[in-house]
Design an enzyme around this catalytic site. Structure first.
Site, PDB file in Angstrom:
ATOM      1  N   HIS A 173       0.980  -1.106  -0.011  1.00  0.00           N
ATOM      2  CA  HIS A 173      -0.128  -0.011  -0.117  1.00  0.00           C
ATOM      3  C   HIS A 173       0.819   1.433   0.061  1.00  0.00           C
ATOM      4  O   HIS A 173       0.745   2.167  -1.001  1.00  0.00           O
ATOM      5  CB  HIS A 173      -1.007   0.016   1.110  1.00  0.00           C
ATOM      6  CG  HIS A 173      -1.562   1.314   1.388  1.00  0.00           C
ATOM      7  ND1 HIS A 173      -2.419   1.903   0.455  1.00  0.00           N
ATOM      8  CD2 HIS A 173      -1.646   2.215   2.407  1.00  0.00           C
ATOM      9  CE1 HIS A 173      -2.852   3.149   0.935  1.00  0.00           C
ATOM     10  NE2 HIS A 173      -2.341   3.332   2.163  1.00  0.00           N
ATOM     11  N   ASP A 224      -3.201   8.633  -1.132  1.00  0.00           N
ATOM     12  CA  ASP A 224      -3.611   7.757  -0.381  1.00  0.00           C
ATOM     13  C   ASP A 224      -5.033   7.309  -0.458  1.00  0.00           C
ATOM     14  O   ASP A 224      -5.441   6.124  -0.442  1.00  0.00           O
ATOM     15  CB  ASP A 224      -3.330   8.273   1.046  1.00  0.00           C
ATOM     16  CG  ASP A 224      -3.601   6.921   2.256  1.00  0.00           C
ATOM     17  OD1 ASP A 224      -3.584   5.854   2.064  1.00  0.00           O
ATOM     18  OD2 ASP A 224      -4.410   7.445   3.336  1.00  0.00           O
ATOM     19  N   GLU A 276       0.929   5.788  12.667  1.00  0.00           N
ATOM     20  CA  GLU A 276      -0.368   5.616  12.881  1.00  0.00           C
ATOM     21  C   GLU A 276      -0.611   3.813  13.199  1.00  0.00           C
ATOM     22  O   GLU A 276      -1.451   3.491  13.994  1.00  0.00           O
ATOM     23  CB  GLU A 276      -1.463   6.075  11.804  1.00  0.00           C
ATOM     24  CG  GLU A 276      -2.765   5.900  11.921  1.00  0.00           C
ATOM     25  CD  GLU A 276      -3.622   6.315  10.995  1.00  0.00           C
ATOM     26  OE1 GLU A 276      -3.582   7.506  10.384  1.00  0.00           O
ATOM     27  OE2 GLU A 276      -4.558   5.619  10.303  1.00  0.00           O
ATOM     28  N   ASP A 277      -0.037   3.127  12.412  1.00  0.00           N
ATOM     29  CA  ASP A 277      -0.352   1.654  12.065  1.00  0.00           C
ATOM     30  C   ASP A 277       0.714   0.822  12.906  1.00  0.00           C
ATOM     31  O   ASP A 277       0.587  -0.464  13.047  1.00  0.00           O
ATOM     32  CB  ASP A 277      -0.638   1.215  11.082  1.00  0.00           C
ATOM     33  CG  ASP A 277      -1.942   1.696  10.409  1.00  0.00           C
ATOM     34  OD1 ASP A 277      -2.711   2.236  11.376  1.00  0.00           O
ATOM     35  OD2 ASP A 277      -2.105   1.971   9.206  1.00  0.00           O
ATOM     36  N   HIS A 297       4.069   6.793   5.426  1.00  0.00           N
ATOM     37  CA  HIS A 297       2.824   7.700   5.705  1.00  0.00           C
ATOM     38  C   HIS A 297       2.207   6.754   6.785  1.00  0.00           C
ATOM     39  O   HIS A 297       1.051   7.400   7.596  1.00  0.00           O
ATOM     40  CB  HIS A 297       1.898   8.031   4.676  1.00  0.00           C
ATOM     41  CG  HIS A 297       0.947   7.028   4.108  1.00  0.00           C
ATOM     42  ND1 HIS A 297       1.409   6.209   3.123  1.00  0.00           N
ATOM     43  CD2 HIS A 297      -0.128   6.797   4.254  1.00  0.00           C
ATOM     44  CE1 HIS A 297       0.422   5.205   2.737  1.00  0.00           C
ATOM     45  NE2 HIS A 297      -0.473   5.669   3.570  1.00  0.00           N
ATOM     46  N   ASP A 298       1.996   5.687   6.882  1.00  0.00           N
ATOM     47  CA  ASP A 298       1.194   4.905   7.862  1.00  0.00           C
ATOM     48  C   ASP A 298       2.024   4.100   8.983  1.00  0.00           C
ATOM     49  O   ASP A 298       1.509   3.563  10.018  1.00  0.00           O
ATOM     50  CB  ASP A 298       0.492   3.495   7.199  1.00  0.00           C
ATOM     51  CG  ASP A 298      -0.720   4.113   6.538  1.00  0.00           C
ATOM     52  OD1 ASP A 298      -1.482   4.857   6.851  1.00  0.00           O
ATOM     53  OD2 ASP A 298      -1.054   3.525   5.620  1.00  0.00           O
TER      54      ASP A 298
HETATM   55 ZN    ZN Z   1      -2.409   4.726   3.839  1.00  0.00          ZN
END
Ligand code: ZN
Length: 174
Positions: free
Chosen positions: A32, A117, A60-61, A56-57
């Site tokens: 992704h 995204d 957050e993840d 980018h994630d």
């Molecule tokens: Zn994303």
């Protein structure tokens, strides 16, 4: 060149950080951020934008902290990744609302990542509709994405047109 190596480092970092995570499709999660970075590469964005897209994630993840991204990749990239990261301490509905509210205030680099995204996510839903997502949930995702993207308009009309083309294919009647 050095810039290619920096982007590659960001890719490998994301691959490790997301190790064991999967997309709904079953693919390794890193496919992704790679797809998001590819969209920006196709638009000839600079290496820092591509690195931010790759990463980018991760805040957050994954357990990765903003400090760690800053130490490894610098302040600019860490700032962009923080900008596009939801606050995990908030409930999902609040996070979704925050994305809409924050979009107009993002830096241009963060707006680009956000746009790419959402393009990737709509593409994924269209190419392999999540089996456990009823039609209304897919439609709601498209509509929420459009509300977020309304806040970044003007940052890159060509990519906005790509988003609009996907939005025009919003699922209906299953
Ligand atoms: Zn994303």
């Amino acid at each position: 060149p050095d810039q290619v190596n920096l982007v590659r480092r960001a890719y490998y970092y994301a691959e490790q950080a997301h190790d064991g995570q999967r997309r709904r499709s079953g693919e390794a999660y890193v496919t992704h951020p790679l797809a998001v970075a590819n969209i920006l590469a196709d638009m000839h964005m600079d290496h820092q934008s591509l690195m931010a897209a790759m990463l980018h994630d991760v805040i957050e993840d994954t357990p990765t902290s903003a400090d760690e991204i800053e130490a490894r990749f610098g302040t600019r990239i860490a700032t962009v990744v923080v900008e596009v990261s939801d606050d995990r301490s908030l409930d999902k509905a609040t996070r979704k609302l925050r994305q809409i509210e924050h979009a107009p205030h993002l830096s241009p680099e963060a707006k680009l990542v956000k746009l790419a995204d959402k393009i990737c996510n709509l593409r994924d839903i269209l190419s392999s509709p999540p089996v456990h997502w009823p039609l209304q949930r897919q439609q709601a995702y498209f509509d929420w994405s459009a509300q977020v993207i309304a806040g970044v308009r003007g940052v890159h009309p060509q990519l906005e047109a790509v988003f609009d083309t996907l939005y025009a294919r919003r699922p209906d009647r299953g």
